[in-house]
Design a protein around this motif. Sequence first.
Motif, short mmCIF file in Angstrom:
data_model
loop_
_atom_site.label_atom_id
_atom_site.label_comp_id
_atom_site.label_asym_id
_atom_site.label_seq_id
_atom_site.Cartn_x
_atom_site.Cartn_y
_atom_site.Cartn_z
N PRO A 69 42.29 43.12 39.06
CA PRO A 69 43.41 42.55 38.31
C PRO A 69 43.95 41.24 38.88
O PRO A 69 44.86 40.64 38.31
CB PRO A 69 44.48 43.65 38.42
N ALA A 70 43.44 40.77 40.00
CA ALA A 70 44.01 39.60 40.65
C ALA A 70 43.80 38.33 39.83
O ALA A 70 42.94 38.26 38.95
CB ALA A 70 43.39 39.42 42.04
N ARG A 71 44.62 37.32 40.11
CA ARG A 71 44.53 36.03 39.43
C ARG A 71 43.34 35.25 39.96
O ARG A 71 43.00 35.30 41.13
CB ARG A 71 45.83 35.25 39.71
N ASN A 72 42.71 34.50 39.06
CA ASN A 72 41.61 33.62 39.48
C ASN A 72 42.16 32.60 40.48
O ASN A 72 43.06 31.82 40.14
CB ASN A 72 41.01 32.92 38.27
N PRO A 73 41.63 32.55 41.71
CA PRO A 73 42.17 31.63 42.71
C PRO A 73 41.83 30.16 42.44
O PRO A 73 42.34 29.28 43.15
CB PRO A 73 41.52 32.10 44.02
N PHE A 74 41.00 29.90 41.42
CA PHE A 74 40.54 28.53 41.20
C PHE A 74 41.26 27.82 40.06
O PHE A 74 40.87 26.71 39.70
CB PHE A 74 39.03 28.53 40.95
N GLY A 75 42.30 28.43 39.49
CA GLY A 75 43.06 27.64 38.54
C GLY A 75 43.53 28.38 37.32
O GLY A 75 43.24 29.56 37.11
#
Length: 373
Positions: free
Chosen positions: A344-350
């Motif tokens: 469920p984490a947010r995409n760390p690339f944008g």
Amino acid sequence: MRIFVAFGTRPEIIKLGPVCRALRHAGAHVDVFWSGQHTDLADGLMDLFGIDLSHGGTGVVQETSLAGKFALITQQMQSVLGSRQHDWVVVQGDTTTAAAGALTAFLNGVPLAHVEAGLRTGTLDSPFPEEFNRRLVTIASTLHFAPTARSRDNLLREGVSRDRVAVVGNTAVDALLHARSRIAVGYEPIDPEIANLPRDRKLVLATLHRRENIGKPLEDILGALRELANDGDKLILLPVHPNPDIRAQVVRALGRQPNVRLLKPLQYTDFVFLLSRSWTIVTDSGGVQEEAPSFGLPILIARESTERPEVVEAGFGKLVGSDRHAIVTEVRRLTNSDAPQLLPARNPFGDGEASRRIVERIFNASQVQHAAE
């Protein structure tokens, strides 16, 4: 404003396509140079992003040496940039085309904007020759568009002026969200083999193309995929890269293997469709490490190091190298359930706004430059 955008590979089109769209929307005149490093891999991408080519290179695929490719692309770019009619050159990433574009822009006194700046592994030969290319482009760049804070910090440690660096996110996310909107409702895959995939198998997607994996490392990775295919509950999907050395190894190892589909290079929307249906991905690609988190997809990175450590830190990626046991163990763990183990984490690339930020910064820099003149 007149801007020269250079690319030559599939990942470059994907990552610069949204930038071209944003530049045109902002009113820039965009000249697009296509070096032709990849040919079949680029099918459909120009149309997807509405890109019209202004200039095309020739003979790059036929040239077998990296030095020869670099020289040829540089010479062909010079025939355009030598007129000095452009306000900016834009390149992306770490390809031979990006490095050639950077050198040609520098030698002609044209400001250079580097999209996806600041990625580093720490050794010049891994990945080869991409790590060297990144550093060459950095030296020539006027503006550095870092996808993450870590990439920015890499540049600052190397002495790049802070006012020349902007953290904007990765345009791969912009491209993926654009493509995902195209497949959201009732998408029919272009490749019939993708359209007719069985629904009772756990799909494991693999993408393999790094030069440093050719030989024993690739043999071990393919051996792991062959072992996983024998489990019976999984279907291994491998779009085969056109590099003849890679193709030969892949076909020799998996060509007659049940529960393996060796696919032609996929159009991007078909690839995004597969990402949306896969349980995990085994990859040595950098771009896939940026794309897969938007689907919550866990990634097994078939390399010893990654210039995108954010994907590991965010919990999406795990470095497995070419370790056959590690690949088999991790894929089985990730497919040992009744449904994909998505994160469920947010995409760390944008967030999909990187292209807009890039264009705003280029226009602002041009206004400052003109005011100074």
